[in-house]
Each structure stands twice: as C-alpha cells, then as structure tokens.
Enzyme design. Sequence first.
Site, PDB file in Angstrom:
ATOM      1  CB  SER A   1     101.098  65.613  63.644  1.00 34.77           C
ATOM      2  OG  SER A   1     100.131  64.661  63.291  1.00 34.77           O
TER       3      SER A   1
ATOM      4  CE  LYS B   1      98.560  61.591  64.655  1.00 34.38           C
ATOM      5  NZ  LYS B   1      98.837  62.364  63.448  1.00 34.38           N
TER       6      LYS B   1
END
Length: 301
Positions: free
Chosen positions: A97, A171
Amino acid sequence: MERPVIAFLGIGLMGGPMATRLAQAGHPVRAWNRTHAKAEALRGPGLGLDACARLEDAIAGARIVISMLEAGPVVEEVMRMALPSLAPGALWIDMSSTRQDEALAFHSLLAAHGCRFLDAPVSGGVGGAQSGQLAIMAGGAQADFDEAAPVLAAMGTPRLVGPAGSGQVAKLCNQLIVGATLNVVAEALLLAQAAGADPAQVREAIRGGFAGSRILEVHGQRMLDRNFVAGGQVKSQLKDLHNVLAAAGAAGLALPVTELVTRQYEAIAGDLPQADHAAALIALERMNPGLRLGEMPDKLA
C-alpha cells in the site's frame, strides 16, 4: 507450458501466506526478506518455494517480481537495489500500500530500465491472504495485467481498475470505507450498551438489514470479544488514511469524515500501533471515560 519464476519480496503478516499460496498453486517462488529467517520459515516439502538470503539471487532471471513491503520508501529502496539484477522486460507487481504518486514514480523508474510495472494493492487482511481470497486492485497496462492475472488469481480476485497508479487509488477508497466503518461500528456498539441495550443482540438484529457489512460481521464480533490481536494493524490503517488525505489534497478535495477517522487512529497509534484496527473502539472509549464495551479483558499481541 513452464511457469515463470516469481521473486516474492517481503515475508510479513501478509507476504508470508501470499507467497505460500503461489507455491501451493504450482508457481516456482523465490522468497526474500531482510530478516532471512522469515523467508526460510516458508520452506516446505514439495512446495517449490526457495528462500534466498540475497536479494540479487531472488531477482536474477525472474520474469515476475512481487513486492509486499511496509511502505513506499521501502519499496523504492528495494526496487533500486534490485534494478541491476532485474531481467530485461521483467514485470514488477507491487502489492504494497503506497501513495499514487509513489506508484507512478515506480512505473517511470522501471520503464527507464526496460521493465514493466503494475501497482496491485490488496484488501482482505491476513485471513484473505491465507485463504487466497484477497481483493486485488491493479493499475497498469492491459497486456501486463493479462500476463499477471493467472499469478494473481492464486492469491485472490484481481481486477484492472485503470492505468498505473489506479490500483493505489482503489486501495485508498477501500481503506477510507474500512476505516470509517470500523469507527461507526464501534460507536453503534458502545451506544447500544450505554443506552441500556445488549450490544451483542443489537449486532445480531441489524446484521441482515442495510447496516449489515463485512466489518460489522467480523470486526463487530472482534469488538464484542475485545480481540485486538492484529489482522490489519492500527499503524497500517493510519498510514493508509494519511495517504488518502494526501491524495485528496492533491485533487483539491476536502474529506471531513476521513479527517475525523484519521484523528481517532492517531489517538491510539502511539501505544497501540500493532493492535488490530478494530481498536478504534479503544479510541472511542478513551473519549468516553467510564464507558467500556463488555467486561472481557483486552486481547493484545
């Protein structure tokens, strides 16, 4: 048809089971981690998984490189270390991420060295990684995604959501919803108790209605059990929320709910960084002295 060698970089809470799923699906995997013992622990009879102590040994000749690392700066550091050993035309799939601008920088860096890039962060936590049921949000070229799809499918359900950087945008949208919902579920359960209802029965009563969600299902129960042993960690959720706000700032967008949720996680990040992000409940209880959900002791790693 012989399957391409995959170098998997980063054997943590998520990376370990993800690399194992790839090996179990028949992909030849070379695992690397800075703490080599974590990669070595993945070895198993018949798995086809090799643990490499040196990064260059994991990378050399690999057609596909997958990174699952802590944050963007770590991805960049490892990527620059790996560049001299990357095979020409290799496809690097970063499943960490990171920020969108970091993903775009990784794409440019690899393109300059004749290699390809997908940003493909995931959602589903440790349980999803172990069961191969991750949601995988990919950004990049269609041809590169098509090549990667059979590999990604061993870990979950991949979907191409746009060009490079788009996976990280997806995300961030996911983490915005997850972080906000965790806090709302904590508020609902604590309200139920404070107002004299049975919070466990309130949860049961609303599970089948419009308020039902995976967060209410899994993390609502975690809160009732006061089980804060991490799947997704507070520090990871906070990092993602900071990235959401950075992306919003770059787009000239105000996200007031995200700002509030971020402050809640900031309130517990100092002493509970590795707790499960369901510890949003603890942040709420600290704002309401004398109120506590249930009587069970907190379970913390």
